[in-house]
Design a protein around this motif. Sequence first.
Motif, mmCIF file in Angstrom:
data_model
loop_
_atom_site.group_PDB
_atom_site.id
_atom_site.type_symbol
_atom_site.label_atom_id
_atom_site.label_comp_id
_atom_site.label_asym_id
_atom_site.label_seq_id
_atom_site.Cartn_x
_atom_site.Cartn_y
_atom_site.Cartn_z
ATOM 1 N N LEU A 151 0.825 -1.203 0.000
ATOM 2 C CA LEU A 151 0.000 0.000 0.000
ATOM 3 C C LEU A 151 0.862 1.258 0.000
ATOM 4 O O LEU A 151 0.550 2.231 -0.688
ATOM 5 N N GLY A 152 1.937 1.228 0.764
ATOM 6 C CA GLY A 152 2.852 2.368 0.796
ATOM 7 C C GLY A 152 3.434 2.658 -0.577
ATOM 8 O O GLY A 152 3.551 3.825 -0.979
ATOM 9 N N GLU A 153 3.777 1.616 -1.312
ATOM 10 C CA GLU A 153 4.309 1.792 -2.667
ATOM 11 C C GLU A 153 3.242 2.376 -3.597
ATOM 12 O O GLU A 153 3.526 3.271 -4.395
ATOM 13 N N ARG A 154 2.019 1.886 -3.484
ATOM 14 C CA ARG A 154 0.930 2.417 -4.323
ATOM 15 C C ARG A 154 0.662 3.886 -4.005
ATOM 16 O O ARG A 154 0.431 4.693 -4.899
ATOM 17 N N ILE A 155 0.673 4.212 -2.731
ATOM 18 C CA ILE A 155 0.433 5.591 -2.309
ATOM 19 C C ILE A 155 1.558 6.500 -2.802
ATOM 20 O O ILE A 155 1.300 7.589 -3.318
ATOM 21 N N ALA A 156 2.797 6.051 -2.669
ATOM 22 C CA ALA A 156 3.932 6.850 -3.131
ATOM 23 C C ALA A 156 3.862 7.077 -4.641
ATOM 24 O O ALA A 156 4.102 8.199 -5.117
ATOM 25 N N GLU A 157 3.535 6.044 -5.383
ATOM 26 C CA GLU A 157 3.423 6.165 -6.849
ATOM 27 C C GLU A 157 2.307 7.123 -7.230
ATOM 28 O O GLU A 157 2.476 7.969 -8.106
ATOM 29 N N LEU A 158 1.170 7.005 -6.570
ATOM 30 C CA LEU A 158 0.060 7.910 -6.858
ATOM 31 C C LEU A 158 0.420 9.341 -6.482
ATOM 32 O O LEU A 158 0.089 10.276 -7.214
ATOM 33 N N SER A 159 1.117 9.521 -5.380
ATOM 34 C CA SER A 159 1.537 10.862 -4.968
ATOM 35 C C SER A 159 2.412 11.522 -6.029
ATOM 36 O O SER A 159 2.265 12.705 -6.319
ATOM 37 N N LYS A 160 3.308 10.732 -6.604
ATOM 38 C CA LYS A 160 4.204 11.271 -7.640
ATOM 39 C C LYS A 160 3.450 11.656 -8.903
ATOM 40 O O LYS A 160 3.798 12.631 -9.557
ATOM 41 N N ARG A 161 2.431 10.889 -9.245
ATOM 42 C CA ARG A 161 1.759 11.050 -10.523
ATOM 43 C C ARG A 161 0.447 11.827 -10.454
ATOM 44 O O ARG A 161 -0.105 12.189 -11.497
ATOM 45 N N ALA A 162 -0.065 12.095 -9.281
ATOM 46 C CA ALA A 162 -1.414 12.654 -9.139
ATOM 47 C C ALA A 162 -1.608 13.967 -9.887
ATOM 48 O O ALA A 162 -2.677 14.206 -10.455
ATOM 49 N N ALA A 163 -0.606 14.817 -9.915
ATOM 50 C CA ALA A 163 -0.745 16.115 -10.579
ATOM 51 C C ALA A 163 -0.969 15.961 -12.080
ATOM 52 O O ALA A 163 -1.548 16.847 -12.719
ATOM 53 N N ARG A 164 -0.537 14.849 -12.646
ATOM 54 C CA ARG A 164 -0.667 14.638 -14.091
ATOM 55 C C ARG A 164 -1.834 13.734 -14.468
ATOM 56 O O ARG A 164 -2.108 13.549 -15.648
ATOM 57 N N LEU A 165 -2.509 13.182 -13.500
ATOM 58 C CA LEU A 165 -3.598 12.238 -13.777
ATOM 59 C C LEU A 165 -4.946 12.945 -13.850
ATOM 60 O O LEU A 165 -5.168 13.963 -13.195
ATOM 61 N N SER A 166 -5.839 12.354 -14.603
ATOM 62 C CA SER A 166 -7.208 12.871 -14.663
ATOM 63 C C SER A 166 -7.938 12.473 -13.377
ATOM 64 O O SER A 166 -7.532 11.531 -12.691
ATOM 65 N N PRO A 167 -9.029 13.168 -13.067
ATOM 66 C CA PRO A 167 -9.811 12.783 -11.892
ATOM 67 C C PRO A 167 -10.268 11.314 -11.933
ATOM 68 O O PRO A 167 -10.259 10.632 -10.909
ATOM 69 N N LEU A 168 -10.636 10.813 -13.109
ATOM 70 C CA LEU A 168 -11.054 9.413 -13.206
ATOM 71 C C LEU A 168 -9.903 8.453 -12.934
ATOM 72 O O LEU A 168 -10.099 7.402 -12.307
ATOM 73 N N ASP A 169 -8.702 8.800 -13.380
ATOM 74 C CA ASP A 169 -7.536 7.959 -13.109
ATOM 75 C C ASP A 169 -7.203 7.954 -11.616
ATOM 76 O O ASP A 169 -6.866 6.917 -11.055
ATOM 77 N N ILE A 170 -7.300 9.122 -10.990
ATOM 78 C CA ILE A 170 -7.056 9.202 -9.545
ATOM 79 C C ILE A 170 -8.095 8.363 -8.806
ATOM 80 O O ILE A 170 -7.763 7.616 -7.888
ATOM 81 N N HIS A 171 -9.343 8.483 -9.222
ATOM 82 C CA HIS A 171 -10.419 7.693 -8.617
ATOM 83 C C HIS A 171 -10.110 6.198 -8.721
ATOM 84 O O HIS A 171 -10.229 5.457 -7.736
#
Length: 106
Positions: free
Chosen positions: A17-37
């Motif tokens: 989970l920590g790895e998934r959260i870290a990856e999402l944190s890095k990429r969130a600014a470039r992702l669409s709302p649906l991708d973040i969801h």
Amino acid sequence: MARARTSPSISDVREQLGERIAELSKRAARLSPLDIHAQMDAIRQVAATNGLAALEELAHRSAQLALLPGHRISVRCCLEHMDEALSSDRSTDTNAILAALAIRLH
């Protein structure tokens, strides 16, 4: 001879989970709302499968917030607190952090 399927240890789940959260944190600014969801829902599913109810509910709420205006700020805040909670060695700290964040988002 059939092998018994072993479930991952809680530390393995927390690491995943920590790895998934870290990856999402890095990429969130470039992702669409649906991708973040979708990413938050994947985190929720892992938490649900492994009995991490507080994290499951927080990820569910965060996934919903990802679809609203201002989502980048709320998702970033959630991810920071999720990472902090998962990094804690004490389950009481983890639950307190996640509960405080859930109340704040409600």
